[in-house]
Design a protein around this motif. Structure first.
Motif, PDB file in Angstrom:
ATOM      1  N   ASP A  31      -7.187   3.397   3.337  1.00 37.80           N
ATOM      2  CA  ASP A  31      -8.184   3.151   2.299  1.00 37.80           C
ATOM      3  C   ASP A  31      -7.815   3.957   1.065  1.00 37.80           C
ATOM      4  O   ASP A  31      -6.927   4.829   1.118  1.00 37.80           O
ATOM      5  N   THR A  32      -8.497   3.687  -0.015  1.00 39.00           N
ATOM      6  CA  THR A  32      -8.246   4.400  -1.260  1.00 39.00           C
ATOM      7  C   THR A  32      -9.209   5.558  -1.466  1.00 39.00           C
ATOM      8  O   THR A  32      -9.123   6.252  -2.489  1.00 39.00           O
ATOM      9  N   VAL A  33     -10.119   5.751  -0.523  1.00 42.26           N
ATOM     10  CA  VAL A  33     -11.028   6.892  -0.568  1.00 42.26           C
ATOM     11  C   VAL A  33     -10.874   7.689   0.719  1.00 42.26           C
ATOM     12  O   VAL A  33     -10.396   7.186   1.737  1.00 42.26           O
ATOM     13  N   ASN A  34     -11.287   8.949   0.656  1.00 35.46           N
ATOM     14  CA  ASN A  34     -11.097   9.854   1.778  1.00 35.46           C
ATOM     15  C   ASN A  34     -12.222   9.696   2.799  1.00 35.46           C
ATOM     16  O   ASN A  34     -13.258  10.343   2.686  1.00 35.46           O
ATOM     17  N   LEU A  35     -11.983   8.872   3.805  1.00 33.07           N
ATOM     18  CA  LEU A  35     -12.995   8.588   4.828  1.00 33.07           C
ATOM     19  C   LEU A  35     -12.840   9.456   6.067  1.00 33.07           C
ATOM     20  O   LEU A  35     -13.687   9.401   6.966  1.00 33.07           O
ATOM     21  N   GLN A  36     -11.741  10.187   6.134  1.00 34.30           N
ATOM     22  CA  GLN A  36     -11.410  11.021   7.311  1.00 34.30           C
ATOM     23  C   GLN A  36     -11.562  10.171   8.569  1.00 34.30           C
ATOM     24  O   GLN A  36     -10.833   9.194   8.737  1.00 34.30           O
ATOM     25  N   LEU A  37     -12.481  10.489   9.487  1.00 34.85           N
ATOM     26  CA  LEU A  37     -12.562   9.762  10.750  1.00 34.85           C
ATOM     27  C   LEU A  37     -13.707   8.744  10.788  1.00 34.85           C
ATOM     28  O   LEU A  37     -14.017   8.219  11.863  1.00 34.85           O
ATOM     29  N   ALA A  38     -14.282   8.468   9.645  1.00 34.87           N
ATOM     30  CA  ALA A  38     -15.301   7.409   9.593  1.00 34.87           C
ATOM     31  C   ALA A  38     -14.636   6.058   9.814  1.00 34.87           C
ATOM     32  O   ALA A  38     -13.458   5.882   9.487  1.00 34.87           O
ATOM     33  N   TYR A  70       0.860  -1.192   0.000  1.00 32.53           N
ATOM     34  CA  TYR A  70       0.000   0.000   0.000  1.00 32.53           C
ATOM     35  C   TYR A  70       0.889   1.233   0.000  1.00 32.53           C
ATOM     36  O   TYR A  70       1.880   1.279   0.727  1.00 32.53           O
ATOM     37  N   SER A  71       0.530   2.211  -0.819  1.00 30.77           N
ATOM     38  CA  SER A  71       1.341   3.426  -0.907  1.00 30.77           C
ATOM     39  C   SER A  71       0.792   4.512   0.005  1.00 30.77           C
ATOM     40  O   SER A  71      -0.316   5.024  -0.197  1.00 30.77           O
ATOM     41  N   VAL A  72       1.586   4.885   0.986  1.00 28.37           N
ATOM     42  CA  VAL A  72       1.203   5.948   1.910  1.00 28.37           C
ATOM     43  C   VAL A  72       1.019   7.264   1.166  1.00 28.37           C
ATOM     44  O   VAL A  72       0.154   8.079   1.507  1.00 28.37           O
ATOM     45  N   SER A  73       1.803   7.481   0.144  1.00 29.51           N
ATOM     46  CA  SER A  73       1.774   8.767  -0.563  1.00 29.51           C
ATOM     47  C   SER A  73       0.492   8.976  -1.346  1.00 29.51           C
ATOM     48  O   SER A  73       0.037  10.112  -1.506  1.00 29.51           O
ATOM     49  N   ASP A  82       5.668   9.769   6.123  1.00 27.15           N
ATOM     50  CA  ASP A  82       6.938   9.817   5.396  1.00 27.15           C
ATOM     51  C   ASP A  82       6.769   8.953   4.159  1.00 27.15           C
ATOM     52  O   ASP A  82       6.723   7.723   4.258  1.00 27.15           O
ATOM     53  N   ASN A  83       6.648   9.601   3.016  1.00 24.16           N
ATOM     54  CA  ASN A  83       6.387   8.850   1.782  1.00 24.16           C
ATOM     55  C   ASN A  83       7.571   7.969   1.388  1.00 24.16           C
ATOM     56  O   ASN A  83       7.373   6.924   0.755  1.00 24.16           O
ATOM     57  N   ILE A  84       8.770   8.371   1.732  1.00 24.40           N
ATOM     58  CA  ILE A  84       9.953   7.574   1.388  1.00 24.40           C
ATOM     59  C   ILE A  84       9.984   6.291   2.214  1.00 24.40           C
ATOM     60  O   ILE A  84      10.232   5.200   1.690  1.00 24.40           O
ATOM     61  N   LYS A  85       9.703   6.428   3.502  1.00 27.57           N
ATOM     62  CA  LYS A  85       9.698   5.260   4.392  1.00 27.57           C
ATOM     63  C   LYS A  85       8.374   4.506   4.332  1.00 27.57           C
ATOM     64  O   LYS A  85       8.234   3.453   4.953  1.00 27.57           O
ATOM     65  N   ASN A  86       7.392   5.082   3.616  1.00 32.51           N
ATOM     66  CA  ASN A  86       6.061   4.475   3.521  1.00 32.51           C
ATOM     67  C   ASN A  86       5.465   4.215   4.905  1.00 32.51           C
ATOM     68  O   ASN A  86       4.926   3.140   5.189  1.00 32.51           O
ATOM     69  N   THR A  87       5.573   5.220   5.760  1.00 35.33           N
ATOM     70  CA  THR A  87       5.196   5.090   7.164  1.00 35.33           C
ATOM     71  C   THR A  87       4.336   6.265   7.605  1.00 35.33           C
ATOM     72  O   THR A  87       4.586   7.411   7.234  1.00 35.33           O
ATOM     73  N   LEU A  88       3.333   5.943   8.407  1.00 33.91           N
ATOM     74  CA  LEU A  88       2.440   6.921   9.024  1.00 33.91           C
ATOM     75  C   LEU A  88       2.848   7.086  10.476  1.00 33.91           C
ATOM     76  O   LEU A  88       3.239   6.110  11.113  1.00 33.91           O
ATOM     77  N   TYR A  89       2.740   8.309  11.001  1.00 32.57           N
ATOM     78  CA  TYR A  89       3.111   8.575  12.382  1.00 32.57           C
ATOM     79  C   TYR A  89       1.976   9.269  13.131  1.00 32.57           C
ATOM     80  O   TYR A  89       1.122   9.922  12.542  1.00 32.57           O
ATOM     81  N   GLY A 146      -1.503  15.500   2.538  1.00 29.43           N
ATOM     82  CA  GLY A 146      -0.928  15.708   3.863  1.00 29.43           C
ATOM     83  C   GLY A 146      -1.778  16.559   4.780  1.00 29.43           C
ATOM     84  O   GLY A 146      -1.344  16.907   5.882  1.00 29.43           O
ATOM     85  N   ALA A 147      -2.985  16.901   4.357  1.00 27.86           N
ATOM     86  CA  ALA A 147      -3.872  17.710   5.195  1.00 27.86           C
ATOM     87  C   ALA A 147      -4.464  16.849   6.305  1.00 27.86           C
ATOM     88  O   ALA A 147      -5.026  15.792   6.040  1.00 27.86           O
ATOM     89  N   PRO A 148      -4.344  17.285   7.573  1.00 28.40           N
ATOM     90  CA  PRO A 148      -4.815  16.484   8.691  1.00 28.40           C
ATOM     91  C   PRO A 148      -6.243  16.836   9.143  1.00 28.40           C
ATOM     92  O   PRO A 148      -6.728  17.936   8.913  1.00 28.40           O
TER      93      PRO A 148
END
Length: 120
Positions: free
Chosen positions: A98-105, A27-30, A72-79, A55-57
């Motif tokens: 997910d591949t769609v923008n679910l935000q906090l759902a 899965y691609s974090v970017s 971090d898109n290079i490390k493919n990691t979420l923090y 990258g909008a939170p």
């Protein structure tokens, strides 16, 4: 096959800090949408923070000003940087994608196994 692996949980005193990590494979974090959820004892799973492809939170009110989601898109990691932790932050924390923008759902397609955070 998508795999999300969380790490960084632990036990801290109130006012302390922790940084959670979620490393993705298959899965691609970017290019995907990701979030952190938590489930405390006897509580429903709730969304804590989400991040979109740009990258909008998005944060739930209870953690605004204390938690920061990043990737971090290079490390493919979420923090998830968690500061000024409170006892009510005690929960199992899960990474989701997910591949769609679910935000906090809650209906994200992919989930990690979780990492425990305990604040005393």
């Amino acid at each position: 096959h998508v795999q999300l692996v969380e790490s960084g949980g632990g036990s801290v005193q109130a006012g302390g800090s922790l940084r959670l990590s979620c490393t993705a494979s298959g899965y691609s974090v970017s290019t995907g949408y990701m979030a952190w959820f938590r489930q405390g004892p006897g509580k429903e799973r709730e969304g804590v923070a989400a991040i979109d492809t740009a990258g909008a939170p998005t944060y739930t009110y209870a953690v605004q000003g204390r938690f920061t989601i990043s990737k971090d898109n290079i490390k493919n990691t979420l923090y998830l940087q968690m500061n000024n932790l409170k006892p009510e932050d005690t929960a199992m924390y899960y990474c989701a994608a997910d591949t769609v923008n679910l935000q906090l759902a809650r209906h994200y397609r992919y989930w990690g196994q979780g990492t425990q955070v305990t604040v005393s």
